[in-house]
Design an enzyme around this catalytic site. Structure first.
Site, PDB file in Angstrom:
ATOM      1  N   THR A 255       0.802   0.041  -4.371  1.00  0.00           N
ATOM      2  CA  THR A 255       0.453  -0.185  -2.971  1.00  0.00           C
ATOM      3  C   THR A 255      -0.268  -1.529  -2.871  1.00  0.00           C
ATOM      4  OG1 THR A 255      -1.767   0.787  -3.081  1.00  0.00           O
ATOM      5  CG2 THR A 255       0.065   2.298  -2.672  1.00  0.00           C
TER       6      THR A 255
ATOM      7  N   ILE B 189      -6.415   0.888 -10.806  1.00  0.00           N
ATOM      8  CA  ILE B 189      -7.128   0.042  -9.866  1.00  0.00           C
ATOM      9  C   ILE B 189      -6.548  -1.366  -9.962  1.00  0.00           C
ATOM     10  CG2 ILE B 189      -9.355  -0.865  -9.129  1.00  0.00           C
ATOM     11  CD1 ILE B 189      -9.132   2.188  -8.929  1.00  0.00           C
ATOM     12  N   LYS B 190      -6.086  -1.906  -8.854  1.00  0.00           N
ATOM     13  CA  LYS B 190      -5.489  -3.241  -8.859  1.00  0.00           C
ATOM     14  C   LYS B 190      -6.571  -4.306  -8.679  1.00  0.00           C
ATOM     15  CE  LYS B 190      -1.434  -3.981  -6.887  1.00  0.00           C
ATOM     16  NZ  LYS B 190      -0.361  -4.014  -5.850  1.00  0.00           N
ATOM     17  N   ILE B 191      -6.603  -5.233  -9.624  1.00  0.00           N
ATOM     18  CA  ILE B 191      -7.544  -6.348  -9.583  1.00  0.00           C
ATOM     19  C   ILE B 191      -6.743  -7.643  -9.671  1.00  0.00           C
ATOM     20  CG2 ILE B 191      -9.454  -7.504 -10.763  1.00  0.00           C
ATOM     21  CD1 ILE B 191     -10.354  -4.788 -11.783  1.00  0.00           C
TER      22      ILE B 191
ATOM     23  N   ILE C 119      -3.990   1.331  -6.466  1.00  0.00           N
ATOM     24  CA  ILE C 119      -4.669   0.975  -5.219  1.00  0.00           C
ATOM     25  C   ILE C 119      -5.509  -0.264  -5.484  1.00  0.00           C
ATOM     26  CG2 ILE C 119      -6.656   2.490  -5.673  1.00  0.00           C
ATOM     27  CD1 ILE C 119      -6.808   2.954  -2.608  1.00  0.00           C
TER      28      ILE C 119
END
Length: 379
Positions: free
Chosen positions: A52, A149-151, A118
């Site tokens: 996403t 977790i998208k970084i 996300i």
């Protein structure tokens, strides 16, 4: 949304999966979850993950009535509705639910797939400490082992990636365009695993992918080549992005053979897989399956918009590994691009800046959409 799916298994996506490519869907909405569409794509299109981003959430919130009930609850609660809190509640609920749908794929793959990603608030992309803190809060709030977790892979994001991995939190590193930054991302991941192991954490539970963007590179490179205009330059159009990604995979394979990785693998660490992102073809003159069929190799992820996924299912031709046998050609293509005057370093730097700007714009659109929804829902 087009959700019509034949209730049969796609031979092409099954072949792609057999070649070692994990197929993820680059889209999510509450309707996909509640209608059974996501589960259907798992059953018939070999989907084993979801990504996403703010653009996807903004689009989902702007369509249909799937979020009306929750907006009503938030708007008419005991306190004044807070837009940021509402966005948090809506997006984390969707991702948690998607994690539950994909949990069988997670369990069946030993924790490798079945992942849902996300993103941290993109306004924090240049804020290392803020990114680390928000990543931890997202991880605790959603509370699912198959979460990523998208970084963003900004310079400021690199130490945040290491710290987040070191805390035992799985990470999808996003917005990678250059080989140099990709190498730095790999180093950040390895450092995080090393720190996690030193702290006594079970590193077998930590996962990561590195999202290497594809079609946006061709969009910028093709424009540069058109501007140069020579026959040699024009002959390279549509080739730079695939070559760039193939060389990224070559870096990945070299890392897997390194003593540093071998030591971590002995502890049960999982490789950080390359993920091909931005795989929808922007130029209609190119085959709509280009960034899938030309980037096949064992141990990669390809996250596709539904249109690309369905194109692959309908007429994709999977011919086996199309990366490792073409590394020399990829090097030649990148050298030729430089030879005609192409500036790949300048292009990738611009794409990162532009990508961050677009994500912030989408986040602001998401906030505006939710704000309107809350106002409409107030009784």
């Amino acid at each position: 949304m087009s959700n019509g799916i034949a209730p049969t298994q796609s031979e092409a996506t099954a072949q792609l999966s057999a070649e070692g490519v994990a197929i993820w869907l680059d889209d999510l909405s509450r309707d996909r979850i509640t209608s059974g569409n996501l589960a259907g794509l798992m059953a018939t299109r070999n989907v084993v993950g979801v990504t996403t981003n703010p653009t996807i959430f903004a689009g989902a919130l702007a369509k249909g009535s799937s979020y009306s009930a929750q907006l009503g609850e938030l708007a008419n609660g005991p306190s004044t509705p807070d837009v940021d809190a509402a966005v948090w509640a809506i997006t984390t609920r969707d991702v948690r639910s998607a994690c539950d749908v994909l949990r069988p794929a997670h369990d069946a793959s030993g924790g490798v797939d079945g992942r849902v990603s996300i993103e941290v608030d993109p306004r924090l992309a240049r804020d290392t400490a803020g990114t680390i803190a928000l990543a931890a809060t997202l991880w605790q709030t959603i509370d699912r082992p198959n979460l990523f977790i998208k970084i963003p892979a900004t310079v400021e994001g690199l130490p945040a990636i290491t710290a987040t991995i070191a805390a035992g939190i799985s990470v999808n590193v996003t917005l990678i365009f250059s080989l140099e930054r990709y190498a730095a991302v790999i180093d950040a991941y390895l450092a995080g695993i090393e720190q996690a192991a030193a702290a006594g954490l079970d590193v077998t539970d930590i996962g990561s992918v590195a999202s290497f963007f594809v079609s946006r590179v061709d969009g910028a490179a093709d424009a540069a080549l058109a501007s140069i205009g020579t026959p040699e330059a024009l002959a390279l159009q549509g080739k730079v992005a695939v070559a760039n990604a193939r060389l990224a995979y070559d870096i990945h394979t070299q890392i897997l053979a390194s003593p540093r990785w071998v030591a971590l693998a002995a502890l049960g660490a999982k490789p950080q897989r390359p993920l091909w992102a931005s795989t929808g073809v922007k130029n209609p003159a190119y085959p709509d399956t280009l960034y899938v069929t030309e980037l096949v190799a064992d141990g990669v992820v390809n996250t596709m918009p539904e249109a690309t996924l369905q194109a692959v299912a309908d007429h994709g031709v999977i011919t086996g590994d199309t990366i490792t046998t073409n590394v020399a050609d990829a090097n030649a293509t990148i050298a030729a691009f430089a030879g005609v005057g192409g500036d790949l370093a300048g292009i990738t730097e611009h794409l990162e800046t532009d990508g961050l700007t677009k994500f912030v714009t989408s986040w602001e659109e998401l906030l505006a959409t939710v704000s309107t929804g809350l106002a409409t829902a107030q009784s």
